[in-house]
Each structure stands twice: as structure tokens, then as C-alpha cells.
Design a protein around this motif. Structure first.
Motif, short mmCIF file in Angstrom:
data_model
loop_
_atom_site.label_atom_id
_atom_site.label_comp_id
_atom_site.label_asym_id
_atom_site.label_seq_id
_atom_site.Cartn_x
_atom_site.Cartn_y
_atom_site.Cartn_z
N GLY A 118 0.81 -1.21 0.00
CA GLY A 118 0.00 0.00 0.00
C GLY A 118 0.84 1.26 0.00
N PRO A 119 0.21 2.41 0.11
CA PRO A 119 0.92 3.70 0.14
C PRO A 119 1.17 4.16 1.58
CG PRO A 119 -1.39 4.10 -0.16
CD PRO A 119 -1.25 2.61 -0.05
N TYR A 120 2.08 5.10 1.71
CA TYR A 120 2.29 5.75 3.01
C TYR A 120 2.54 7.23 2.79
CZ TYR A 120 7.32 6.22 2.22
OH TYR A 120 8.54 6.57 1.71
N VAL A 121 2.28 8.00 3.82
CA VAL A 121 2.66 9.41 3.85
C VAL A 121 3.38 9.65 5.17
CG1 VAL A 121 0.45 10.13 4.85
CG2 VAL A 121 1.84 11.79 3.63
N SER A 122 4.43 10.46 5.15
CA SER A 122 5.15 10.74 6.39
C SER A 122 5.34 12.24 6.55
CB SER A 122 6.51 10.02 6.40
OG SER A 122 7.45 10.66 5.56
N PHE A 123 5.41 12.67 7.81
CA PHE A 123 5.54 14.08 8.14
C PHE A 123 6.74 14.28 9.07
CE2 PHE A 123 1.08 12.97 7.57
CZ PHE A 123 0.68 13.88 6.60
N LYS A 124 7.46 15.36 8.85
CA LYS A 124 8.64 15.64 9.67
C LYS A 124 8.24 15.94 11.10
CE LYS A 124 10.70 19.65 9.43
NZ LYS A 124 11.47 20.79 8.92
N ALA A 125 8.90 15.27 12.05
CA ALA A 125 8.74 15.59 13.46
C ALA A 125 9.89 16.50 13.89
CB ALA A 125 8.70 14.30 14.30
N LEU A 179 14.69 20.81 2.64
CA LEU A 179 13.95 19.57 2.41
C LEU A 179 12.48 19.74 2.75
CD1 LEU A 179 16.35 16.76 3.74
CD2 LEU A 179 16.19 17.78 1.45
N LYS A 180 11.63 19.04 2.01
CA LYS A 180 10.19 19.10 2.25
C LYS A 180 9.84 18.42 3.57
CE LYS A 180 9.30 18.84 -2.73
NZ LYS A 180 8.78 18.01 -3.84
N THR A 231 8.68 10.69 -3.43
CA THR A 231 8.77 12.15 -3.41
C THR A 231 10.22 12.62 -3.50
OG1 THR A 231 6.80 12.28 -2.02
CG2 THR A 231 8.22 14.22 -2.07
N ASN A 232 10.47 13.60 -4.35
CA ASN A 232 11.76 14.29 -4.32
C ASN A 232 11.74 15.19 -3.09
OD1 ASN A 232 14.17 15.57 -4.74
ND2 ASN A 232 13.54 16.64 -6.61
N MET A 233 12.59 14.89 -2.12
CA MET A 233 12.54 15.58 -0.85
C MET A 233 13.11 17.00 -0.91
SD MET A 233 13.55 12.40 1.68
CE MET A 233 13.00 13.25 3.17
N ILE A 234 13.79 17.36 -1.99
CA ILE A 234 14.38 18.68 -2.12
C ILE A 234 13.31 19.69 -2.53
CG2 ILE A 234 16.13 20.05 -3.30
CD1 ILE A 234 17.71 17.47 -3.70
N LYS A 235 13.20 20.78 -1.79
CA LYS A 235 12.17 21.79 -2.07
C LYS A 235 12.35 22.45 -3.42
CE LYS A 235 11.09 23.32 2.66
NZ LYS A 235 11.18 24.47 3.60
N ASP A 236 13.53 23.00 -3.65
CA ASP A 236 13.79 23.74 -4.88
C ASP A 236 15.01 23.14 -5.57
OD1 ASP A 236 11.72 25.77 -4.46
OD2 ASP A 236 12.99 26.43 -2.80
N PRO A 237 14.82 22.03 -6.28
CA PRO A 237 15.97 21.36 -6.90
C PRO A 237 16.64 22.20 -7.98
CG PRO A 237 13.89 20.42 -7.66
CD PRO A 237 13.55 21.35 -6.55
N VAL A 238 17.96 22.07 -8.05
CA VAL A 238 18.76 22.74 -9.07
C VAL A 238 19.34 21.69 -10.01
CG1 VAL A 238 20.76 24.22 -9.48
CG2 VAL A 238 19.33 24.59 -7.45
N ASN A 239 19.26 21.94 -11.31
CA ASN A 239 19.78 21.00 -12.31
C ASN A 239 19.17 19.60 -12.15
OD1 ASN A 239 21.51 23.00 -13.36
ND2 ASN A 239 23.08 22.51 -11.85
N ASP A 240 17.86 19.58 -11.83
CA ASP A 240 17.11 18.34 -11.73
C ASP A 240 17.66 17.40 -10.64
OD1 ASP A 240 14.90 16.80 -12.58
OD2 ASP A 240 16.21 15.50 -13.76
N GLU A 241 18.26 17.95 -9.59
CA GLU A 241 18.76 17.10 -8.51
C GLU A 241 17.59 16.50 -7.75
OE1 GLU A 241 20.90 19.32 -5.57
OE2 GLU A 241 19.55 21.04 -5.68
N LYS A 242 17.76 15.26 -7.31
CA LYS A 242 16.71 14.53 -6.60
C LYS A 242 17.27 13.81 -5.39
CE LYS A 242 14.00 13.69 -10.80
NZ LYS A 242 13.46 12.65 -11.72
N MET A 243 16.45 13.72 -4.35
CA MET A 243 16.81 12.93 -3.18
C MET A 243 15.55 12.25 -2.67
SD MET A 243 18.57 13.99 0.45
CE MET A 243 20.12 14.38 -0.33
N LYS A 244 15.63 10.93 -2.52
CA LYS A 244 14.51 10.15 -2.01
C LYS A 244 15.01 9.26 -0.88
CE LYS A 244 12.27 10.14 -6.55
NZ LYS A 244 11.69 9.32 -7.64
N MET A 245 14.08 8.74 -0.09
CA MET A 245 14.46 7.92 1.05
C MET A 245 13.76 6.57 0.99
SD MET A 245 14.38 8.82 5.13
CE MET A 245 12.61 9.21 5.14
N ASN A 246 14.54 5.50 1.13
CA ASN A 246 14.01 4.14 1.23
C ASN A 246 14.32 3.60 2.62
OD1 ASN A 246 13.47 4.52 -1.46
ND2 ASN A 246 15.04 3.12 -2.20
#
Length: 218
Positions: free
Chosen positions: A122-129, A162-163, A192-207
Motif C-alpha cells: 500500500g501507500p504511506y505518507v510521512s511528516f517531519k517531526a 527539504l520538504k 517524493t523528491n525531498m528537495i524543495k527547490d531542486p537545481v539542475n534536476d537534482e533529486k533525493m529520495k528515502m528508502n
């Protein structure tokens, strides 16, 4: 007639309760940040990204549709994030441990292959604590003030860049060991790409991978 209506309502209520189960769970979490650039680049700092050990605790509610199918919702507090190792000239290594403490809400569809073995996805959503960073220097004398400043700099950089919300998918299985006690293993991958304002299409995700124990109250 009143007795019949009361009896039927009681039977329906009892049946509904029998289908809904509450529980708790906790265990080990291994998480890793993934960048399309291969290395972590933040404020001029570069390093190889590695997995980090953490933990999770949570509660769940499961509603069985029949003997084979069910839906389950959870709320977890999870210590996730990642780690970076930066190698400097002279054999000096700086290890940066990123603790992304998050509230994770997974919702899954479940299939019981046997009465004991459940398979789900299934899907999940997570929020920063909150976010904390711990740094360690090996191969040279450490500078406590410099380490503190580095930790504060990275914490601010993560909080600013980061978002706060992350979305992804997960799959796993659990096995009932004895009565309500079960073991659970799952793998979650961020979309989700966790970077708010990516530069040069940079991406960061978390597994992240989770392995733990739980108990469902019968």
C-alpha cells in the motif's frame, strides 16, 4: 419486536467488533537517502551516502473483510534518515548521521495466504517531526566546537531545503507466532523528491526497511 430488533443490532455490533482488531508494534529500521547525483552535495560538502540504523514504534487497526482479505491503517513514529561518510586528505574520515524523525502513516491491503501469514502492500505518507545531525571525526583530533557548528549548519540546511512531507509505497509480510504476537517485515520506497527547490534536476529520495514485533489484541 423490540427484543428482536435489539438482538439483531447486538448481533451486528458483535460481528463488526469481531472483524476489527487493534494492535501495537515496534522494531528496527534501516534507512538510506538516495540521490540521482550519487553523492550528497550540500553547502559544498560531498560524501558517499550509506544506510543508517534506527527504530520505529506505532499502533495499528485492522478490519477483516473476510477470512482472506483485510485493510490496515497504522501510525508510526520512526527514526529514519541516512548517513554520509566524507573522506579527507590525511586519512581523516567525517561521518555524518542524519536523523529524520518522522510520523509515518501507512495504509495497506492485506491478503492472508494462511491464517498465520499475511501479505500486504500500500501507500504511506510521512511528516517531519524533527531533524538532528550527529558528526564524528576519525583519524584526527576532534574539534568539539567545530563539530557542533557543523551539526547546526547541516540541521538548518536540511530544515530549510527539504520538504516536510514525503509520500511512497511499501510491501511486506507478517506472521502470527502465538495468539496475537506476530513478526513483521517490510520495505518502503519514497516517491517524493525531498528537495524543495531542486537545481539542475537534482533529486533525493528515502528508502527504508523495517523488521519488528507486534501484538494484536483479540
Amino acid at each position: 419486536m423490540k427484543k428482536i430488533l435489539l438482538a439483531s443490532a447486538l448481533a451486528l455490533f458483535t460481528g463488526m467488533n469481531a472483524q476489527t482488531t487493534f494492535g501495537v508494534k515496534a522494531g528496527y529500521a534501516s534507512s538510506k537517502l538516495n540521490s540521482n547525483e550519487g553523492d550528497l552535495q550540500l553547502g559544498g560538502i560531498e560524501g558517499k551516502l550509506k544506510s543508517k540504523s534506527g527504530f520505529y514504534v506505532g499502533a495499528l487497526v485492522e478490519h477483516k473483510l473476510n477470512s482472506k482479505f483485510a485493510v490496515q491503517g497504522e501510525v508510526q513514529y520512526a527514526n529514519l534518515g541516512g548517513k554520509a561518510e566524507v573522506s579527507l586528505p590525511g586519512g581523516i574520515t567525517v561521518t555524518e548521521k542524519f536523523n529524520f524523525n518522522r510520523i509515518v502513516i501507512p495504509v495497506s491491503a492485506r491478503y492472508y495466504a494462511t491464517p498465520e501469514l499475511g501479505i500486504y502492500a500500500g501507500p504511506y505518507v510521512s511528516f517531519k517531526a524533527n531533524t538532528t545531525v550527529k558528526m564524528k571525526v576519525s583519524g584526527a583530533a576532534s574539534n568539539p566546537q567545530g563539530i557542533n557548528e557543523g551539526e547546526e549548519y547541516l540541521e538548518k540546511a536540511f530544515n530549510d531545503n527539504l520538504k516536510s512531507t514525503d509520500f511512497g509505497l511499501f510491501f511486506g509480510a507478517d506472521y502470527n507466532v502465538y495468539k496475537g504476537l506476530f513478526v513483521d517485515a517490510r520495505y518502503s520506497f519514497g516517491l517524493t523528491n525531498m528537495i524543495k527547490d531542486p537545481v539542475n534536476d537534482e533529486k533525493m529520495k528515502m528508502n527504508f526497511f523495517q523488521l519488528g514485533l507486534g501484538y494484536k489484541f483479540k
